[in-house]
Scaffold this motif. Structure first.
Motif, PDB file in Angstrom:
ATOM      1  N   SER A 162      43.161  27.618  18.957  1.00 51.05           N
ATOM      2  CA  SER A 162      42.169  26.561  18.693  1.00 51.05           C
ATOM      3  C   SER A 162      41.109  26.507  19.783  1.00 51.05           C
ATOM      4  O   SER A 162      39.929  26.285  19.504  1.00 51.05           O
ATOM      5  CB  SER A 162      42.883  25.209  18.577  1.00 51.05           C
ATOM      6  N   VAL A 163      41.529  26.714  21.035  1.00 48.94           N
ATOM      7  CA  VAL A 163      40.557  26.702  22.132  1.00 48.94           C
ATOM      8  C   VAL A 163      39.604  27.885  22.008  1.00 48.94           C
ATOM      9  O   VAL A 163      38.388  27.741  22.169  1.00 48.94           O
ATOM     10  CB  VAL A 163      41.287  26.740  23.493  1.00 48.94           C
ATOM     11  N   VAL A 164      40.147  29.056  21.703  1.00 47.50           N
ATOM     12  CA  VAL A 164      39.310  30.252  21.576  1.00 47.50           C
ATOM     13  C   VAL A 164      38.345  30.119  20.404  1.00 47.50           C
ATOM     14  O   VAL A 164      37.157  30.449  20.505  1.00 47.50           O
ATOM     15  CB  VAL A 164      40.191  31.512  21.412  1.00 47.50           C
ATOM     16  N   GLU A 165      38.848  29.600  19.259  1.00 45.33           N
ATOM     17  CA  GLU A 165      38.005  29.446  18.075  1.00 45.33           C
ATOM     18  C   GLU A 165      37.168  28.180  18.115  1.00 45.33           C
ATOM     19  O   GLU A 165      36.260  28.007  17.301  1.00 45.33           O
ATOM     20  CB  GLU A 165      38.871  29.430  16.813  1.00 45.33           C
ATOM     21  N   ASN A 166      37.497  27.260  19.053  1.00 47.25           N
ATOM     22  CA  ASN A 166      36.798  25.977  19.186  1.00 47.25           C
ATOM     23  C   ASN A 166      36.929  25.116  17.937  1.00 47.25           C
ATOM     24  O   ASN A 166      36.023  24.367  17.584  1.00 47.25           O
ATOM     25  CB  ASN A 166      35.314  26.197  19.526  1.00 47.25           C
ATOM     26  N   ARG A 167      38.068  25.233  17.257  1.00 45.93           N
ATOM     27  CA  ARG A 167      38.333  24.416  16.079  1.00 45.93           C
ATOM     28  C   ARG A 167      39.797  24.558  15.688  1.00 45.93           C
ATOM     29  O   ARG A 167      40.469  25.515  16.058  1.00 45.93           O
ATOM     30  CB  ARG A 167      37.464  24.855  14.893  1.00 45.93           C
ATOM     31  N   PHE A 168      40.286  23.558  14.954  1.00 43.28           N
ATOM     32  CA  PHE A 168      41.621  23.643  14.381  1.00 43.28           C
ATOM     33  C   PHE A 168      41.506  24.276  12.997  1.00 43.28           C
ATOM     34  O   PHE A 168      40.589  23.976  12.240  1.00 43.28           O
ATOM     35  CB  PHE A 168      42.261  22.254  14.264  1.00 43.28           C
ATOM     36  N   SER A 169      42.456  25.138  12.668  1.00 39.12           N
ATOM     37  CA  SER A 169      42.401  25.799  11.374  1.00 39.12           C
ATOM     38  C   SER A 169      43.808  26.008  10.832  1.00 39.12           C
ATOM     39  O   SER A 169      44.774  26.160  11.587  1.00 39.12           O
ATOM     40  CB  SER A 169      41.684  27.156  11.486  1.00 39.12           C
ATOM     41  N   MET A 170      43.914  26.034   9.509  1.00 40.02           N
ATOM     42  CA  MET A 170      45.197  26.292   8.862  1.00 40.02           C
ATOM     43  C   MET A 170      45.655  27.719   9.132  1.00 40.02           C
ATOM     44  O   MET A 170      46.853  27.983   9.287  1.00 40.02           O
ATOM     45  CB  MET A 170      45.081  26.057   7.355  1.00 40.02           C
ATOM     46  N   ASN A 171      44.713  28.650   9.189  1.00 42.06           N
ATOM     47  CA  ASN A 171      45.067  30.033   9.494  1.00 42.06           C
ATOM     48  C   ASN A 171      45.674  30.145  10.896  1.00 42.06           C
ATOM     49  O   ASN A 171      46.651  30.871  11.105  1.00 42.06           O
ATOM     50  CB  ASN A 171      43.836  30.933   9.398  1.00 42.06           C
ATOM     51  N   GLY A 172      45.081  29.409  11.832  1.00 45.04           N
ATOM     52  CA  GLY A 172      45.628  29.405  13.186  1.00 45.04           C
ATOM     53  C   GLY A 172      47.039  28.834  13.222  1.00 45.04           C
ATOM     54  O   GLY A 172      47.912  29.356  13.917  1.00 45.04           O
ATOM     55  N   ALA A 173      47.264  27.754  12.473  1.00 43.04           N
ATOM     56  CA  ALA A 173      48.594  27.154  12.413  1.00 43.04           C
ATOM     57  C   ALA A 173      49.597  28.114  11.785  1.00 43.04           C
ATOM     58  O   ALA A 173      50.726  28.252  12.263  1.00 43.04           O
ATOM     59  CB  ALA A 173      48.537  25.848  11.629  1.00 43.04           C
ATOM     60  N   LEU A 174      49.180  28.793  10.717  1.00 41.12           N
ATOM     61  CA  LEU A 174      50.064  29.738  10.033  1.00 41.12           C
ATOM     62  C   LEU A 174      50.413  30.919  10.946  1.00 41.12           C
ATOM     63  O   LEU A 174      51.585  31.326  11.032  1.00 41.12           O
ATOM     64  CB  LEU A 174      49.400  30.239   8.754  1.00 41.12           C
TER      65      LEU A 174
END
Length: 202
Positions: A162-174
């Motif tokens: 999330s820090v690298v992408e600067n956002r929360f995402s479902m793909n990141g969680a998965l």
């Protein structure tokens, strides 16, 4: 005008070099201070002529891998030819320090959860009348040995993404869930007597 790795025109990437130094020092601290002080068994244990893998094996391998990658990254950055680094920004701006601060916070929260969440859950169950015993006695049993590692690992991986992408995402969680499951299986399935970190220190 000289050319090559020592050319005056060579542009260094201080941010990358700084990260390489930071992770090199962190891995050395882990290898020579954290692991010896916090993990009871060594890398290899011998008992009655039987050789087994100690609890320090996995974190030692990971720390060595981080050290090698950090050193290689630092060396490649320092000796990178100028033509390959013409777009490197040398100054560390405010955004760089904000990024580093967010990264440190995420890693700290993940590690704190990994170390303390399991014992806190056990203490809470005991407080509510469960009388299941101490976490030290339960650290090698399901589901208690997985609590800190799984939740702390998820926060660590998902937070960094999330820090690298600067956002929360479902793909990141998965991706984080899959990574935690895979890493847990790599620890659990091949070894019968290997405690998930940081259970070897509790």
């Amino acid at each position: 005008m000289t050319t090559g790795p020592f050319s005056p025109k060579m542009q260094k990437a201080p941010w990358t070099v700084g990260l390489a130094i930071f992770f090199s020092l962190a891995s050395l601290l882990t290898l020579f201070v954290w692991i010896p002080l916090d993990i009871e068994t060594g890398v290899i244990e011998t008992f009655r002529r039987r050789v087994t893998i100690g609890d320090a094996m996995a974190p030692t391998i990971m720390a060595v891998a981080i050290l090698v990658v950090s050193v290689v990254m630092g060396i490649l950055t320092v000796f990178e030819p100028a033509e390959n680094s013409s777009d490197v920004k040398e100054d560390l701006d405010k955004q760089s320090f904000v990024f580093l601060a967010r990264l440190v916070i995420v890693v700290s929260i993940g590690l704190v959860l990994m170390v303390y969440l399991g014992p806190m859950v056990v203490d809470l169950i005991n407080t509510l009348g469960g009388e299941i015993g101490s976490y030290r006695n339960l650290r090698a049993t399901y589901p208690y040995k997985l609590i800190g590692y799984v939740f702390g690992g998820f926060v660590l991986i998902f937070g960094i993404i999330s820090v690298v992408e600067n956002r929360f995402s479902m793909n990141g969680a998965l991706v984080s869930i899959i990574a935690v499951v895979v890493i847990t299986m790599l620890y659990e399935l091949p070894f019968d007597n290997l405690l998930l970190p940081p259970n070897g220190a509790n």
